[in-house]
Design an enzyme around this catalytic site. Structure first.
Site, mmCIF file in Angstrom:
data_model
loop_
_atom_site.group_PDB
_atom_site.id
_atom_site.type_symbol
_atom_site.label_atom_id
_atom_site.label_comp_id
_atom_site.label_asym_id
_atom_site.label_seq_id
_atom_site.Cartn_x
_atom_site.Cartn_y
_atom_site.Cartn_z
ATOM 1 N N HIS A 214 0.050 50.674 52.220
ATOM 2 C CA HIS A 214 0.756 52.092 52.136
ATOM 3 C C HIS A 214 1.266 52.176 50.715
ATOM 4 O O HIS A 214 2.093 51.267 50.662
ATOM 5 C CB HIS A 214 2.066 52.334 53.044
ATOM 6 C CG HIS A 214 2.905 53.443 52.992
ATOM 7 N ND1 HIS A 214 2.614 54.659 53.160
ATOM 8 C CD2 HIS A 214 4.036 53.486 52.221
ATOM 9 C CE1 HIS A 214 3.452 55.479 52.948
ATOM 10 N NE2 HIS A 214 4.445 54.908 52.411
ATOM 11 N N GLY A 250 2.075 58.693 53.666
ATOM 12 C CA GLY A 250 1.656 59.260 52.163
ATOM 13 C C GLY A 250 1.257 60.658 51.940
ATOM 14 O O GLY A 250 1.061 61.037 50.660
ATOM 15 N N GLU A 291 -0.564 56.709 59.099
ATOM 16 C CA GLU A 291 0.688 56.555 59.517
ATOM 17 C C GLU A 291 1.619 57.575 59.073
ATOM 18 O O GLU A 291 2.282 57.066 57.876
ATOM 19 C CB GLU A 291 1.051 55.199 59.206
ATOM 20 C CG GLU A 291 2.283 54.578 59.627
ATOM 21 C CD GLU A 291 2.520 53.132 59.157
ATOM 22 O OE1 GLU A 291 2.396 52.321 60.083
ATOM 23 O OE2 GLU A 291 2.866 52.889 58.171
ATOM 24 N N ARG A 294 6.235 62.241 56.742
ATOM 25 C CA ARG A 294 6.312 63.669 55.897
ATOM 26 C C ARG A 294 5.240 64.658 56.580
ATOM 27 O O ARG A 294 5.860 66.051 56.888
ATOM 28 C CB ARG A 294 6.136 63.689 54.447
ATOM 29 C CG ARG A 294 6.546 64.818 53.646
ATOM 30 C CD ARG A 294 6.096 64.781 52.129
ATOM 31 N NE ARG A 294 6.655 63.426 51.730
ATOM 32 C CZ ARG A 294 7.695 63.117 51.299
ATOM 33 N NH1 ARG A 294 8.681 64.054 51.157
ATOM 34 N NH2 ARG A 294 8.059 61.877 50.868
ATOM 35 N N CYS A 372 32.968 66.565 46.475
ATOM 36 C CA CYS A 372 33.577 66.343 45.177
ATOM 37 C C CYS A 372 32.906 65.313 44.451
ATOM 38 O O CYS A 372 33.082 64.107 44.081
ATOM 39 C CB CYS A 372 35.023 65.534 45.537
ATOM 40 S SG CYS A 372 35.939 66.716 46.465
ATOM 41 N N GLU A 373 31.695 65.800 44.091
ATOM 42 C CA GLU A 373 30.963 65.056 43.030
ATOM 43 C C GLU A 373 29.915 66.176 42.288
ATOM 44 O O GLU A 373 29.315 66.861 43.332
ATOM 45 C CB GLU A 373 30.004 63.954 43.981
ATOM 46 C CG GLU A 373 29.046 63.175 42.994
ATOM 47 C CD GLU A 373 28.699 61.790 43.747
ATOM 48 O OE1 GLU A 373 29.403 61.357 44.614
ATOM 49 O OE2 GLU A 373 27.539 61.415 43.122
HETATM 50 N N1 LLP Z 1 4.402 53.955 56.332
HETATM 51 C C1 LLP Z 1 5.454 53.242 55.502
HETATM 52 C C2 LLP Z 1 5.078 51.611 55.745
HETATM 53 C C3 LLP Z 1 6.126 53.573 54.801
HETATM 54 O O1 LLP Z 1 7.167 52.890 54.353
HETATM 55 C C4 LLP Z 1 6.351 55.249 54.945
HETATM 56 C C5 LLP Z 1 7.369 56.001 54.053
HETATM 57 C C6 LLP Z 1 5.447 55.965 55.758
HETATM 58 C C7 LLP Z 1 4.401 55.107 56.181
HETATM 59 C C8 LLP Z 1 5.629 57.328 55.960
HETATM 60 O O2 LLP Z 1 5.250 57.833 54.482
HETATM 61 P P1 LLP Z 1 5.142 59.540 54.389
HETATM 62 O O3 LLP Z 1 3.715 59.777 55.225
HETATM 63 O O4 LLP Z 1 6.440 60.136 54.941
HETATM 64 O O5 LLP Z 1 4.906 59.806 52.898
HETATM 65 N N2 LLP Z 1 12.909 59.336 51.503
HETATM 66 C C9 LLP Z 1 11.820 59.690 50.662
HETATM 67 C C10 LLP Z 1 10.544 59.095 51.109
HETATM 68 C C11 LLP Z 1 10.443 57.628 51.659
HETATM 69 C C12 LLP Z 1 9.247 57.038 52.352
HETATM 70 C C13 LLP Z 1 9.464 55.655 52.825
HETATM 71 N N3 LLP Z 1 8.575 55.162 53.462
HETATM 72 C C14 LLP Z 1 11.598 61.237 50.430
HETATM 73 O O6 LLP Z 1 12.604 62.142 50.888
HETATM 74 O O7 LLP Z 1 10.671 61.443 49.800
#
Ligand code: LLP
Length: 450
Positions: A214, A250, A291, A294, A372-373
């Site tokens: 990933h 991702g 996996e 988002r 407050c920021e």
């Molecule tokens: N697999 C693993 C091992 C991960 O660490 C993550 C996300 C995913 C899958 C899922 O990734 P996605 O498909 O959602 O891109 N808070 C950040 C995103 C942090 C992602 C952490 N790991 C944001 O708001 O953009």
């Protein structure tokens, strides 16, 4: 492969949005939702989540990275679509079980010779003591992001099957903070360490049956496509014990109006070809997993806020709403851009007080919250530089809807400034249902003593 070959035009959702005015979410009035459940309020569209799960039906296993949106009702909905789940903590394992995921492996009916699938997988770069206990007790499969996890697991679960999460030496994310590959990232087992790690796994008596990469969150498909090649090289090093490969998450979603949905068909074909070559080499079937976090929930979620003050600071006009970075942290953390629209306070104003002419008055405003920021601004670039957004003219008491908040929205909300966590509502088939109550003042001090 070029980015043009991997991307296609996005489909647009209308749902009562025109010229920055939005009156409905999934067929339910925004004002009605706000008045029934209060603001700030997270609202999810079940149909959109189902659509996004079905977009990925070609993959043998879709494993939801629940860190994106882990409300039990959302997990249950996703489970009912046949999607498996990833857990990165004992809390997420608990949520998965509460949402009805079994802890034992299951044979999928349409599997056609593929190995059984584990509904819950624990993925991390360390075991804290609690998670090692729970994983050992439930016998959950583990995706190991560091070699030390191997011996720790072997001591508790002799002969376990494990997946290796490998850092291929490169990564990509929408922000440097979400790039999980390369030397700048703590994640995964470094690709050059694989021979050594395989020896350690063998000495510990473990069977390496899974391989996972990933490279980051909010990557583009061009970068993601490079992972297939890197994974294939490592798969050769692991050899015939391999029965499952995971492309990680991702997958990007469109946030800005000019952004498009990725061409998932081409992406799947690339991975399917990789899987087939490995099957031929090893002489057995290989399960292919994806996996996403988002992708499954981002577009389904909105935050309804109420405009509580409108003021000028020199040349800038500010709309201050009742949600802040305690509610949605992505803008302050990454300078993330979320679509916004306004909804007049009363449904009846739709037709009367607000005619089309008034909707066409657009103003450039800064949108901020109650904290407050100074950084409590929804319209900012990475680095904290405040920018403006063109929105229809508004009054105090109107609702501002912040959109595409269904991933990394509620789950990253906090109690900063002793603000309660917001309520969450799921809309299915035109029916809104409260799936998490708003915290109360007592919730805020629970467990504390004077
Ligand atoms: N697999 C693993 C091992 C991960 O660490 C993550 C996300 C995913 C899958 C899922 O990734 P996605 O498909 O959602 O891109 N808070 C950040 C995103 C942090 C992602 C952490 N790991 C944001 O708001 O953009």
């Amino acid at each position: 492969m070029t980015s043009a070959g991997l991307e296609k035009q996005t489909d647009t959702l209308t749902d009562g949005i025109s010229r920055g005015i939005r009156r409905q979410i999934a067929g339910v009035g925004v004002a009605q939702l706000a008045q029934t459940y209060g603001t700030p309020l997270y609202v999810y569209d079940a149909l959109m989540i189902r659509r996004r799960c079905r977009d990925l039906a070609a993959w043998d296993t879709i494993r939801f990275a629940q860190k994106a949106c882990s409300n039990l009702a959302v997990l249950n909905l996703i489970r009912s679509e046949g999607v498996m789940v990833d857990a990165v903590s004992t809390g997420e394992i608990h949520r998965a079980e509460k949402a009805g995921y079994p802890t034992h492996a299951v044979l999928m009916q349409s599997s056609d010779g593929l190995p059984p699938v584990h509904p819950i997988v624990y993925t991390a770069d360390i075991f804290d003591r609690d998670s090692l206990d729970v994983v050992a007790k439930l016998g959950l499969p583990v995706n190991c992001g560091s070699a030390d996890m191997l011996e720790q697991l072997a001591a508790r679960v002799p002969g376990a099957h494990v997946t290796l999460r490998v850092n291929p030496g490169f990564g990509h994310g929408h922000s440097q903070k979400t790039n999980t590959g390369g030397e700048g990232s703590k994640h995964g087992i470094w690709h050059e360490e694989i021979p050594d790690v395989l020896r350690r796994a063998e000495w510990a008596g473990l069977c390496v049956s899974g391989l996972h990469m990933h490279i980051g969150s909010g990557a583009d498909l061009v970068h993601l496509a490079e992972v297939a090649e890197a994974l294939e090289r490592v798969a050769h090093e692991i050899g015939r014990s391999l029965t499952t490969i995971s492309a990680g998450g991702g997958l990007p979603v469109p946030y800005k109006p000019n952004e498009v949905h990725a061409d998932l068909g081409s992406y799947f074909s690339l991975w399917d070809a990789t899987r087939k070559r490995l099957e031929e080499r090893f002489g057995h079937r290989i399960r292919l997993e994806i996996e996403p976090g988002r992708y499954l929930t981002a577009e389904a979620g909105s935050v309804i806020t109420e405009v509580r003050a409108i003021k000028r600071q020199g040349t800038k006009k500010y709309l201050l709403v009742d949600a802040g970075f305690n509610t949605l942290a992505r803008p302050v953390l990454y300078g993330s851009w979320h679509p916004m629209s306004l909804c007049p306070e009363k449904e009846s104003q739709n037709q009367t007080a607000r005619g089309p002419a008034e909707e066409e008055i657009v103003e450039d405003v800064v949108v901020g919250g109650p904290l407050c920021e100074s950084g409590d601004i929804f319209t900012q670039q990475e680095g904290g530089f405040v920018e403006t957004r063109a929105l229809p003219a508004t009054s105090v008491g109107d609702y501002l809807v912040i959109e595409t908040c269904g991933a990394y929205g509620f789950v990253m909300a906090s109690n900063y400034n002793s603000k309660p966590l917001p309520a969450e509502v799921l809309i299915d088939d035109g029916q809104a249902r409260l799936v998490r109550t708003r915290q109360t003042p007592d919730d805020l001090v629970r467990g504390e003593t004077v």
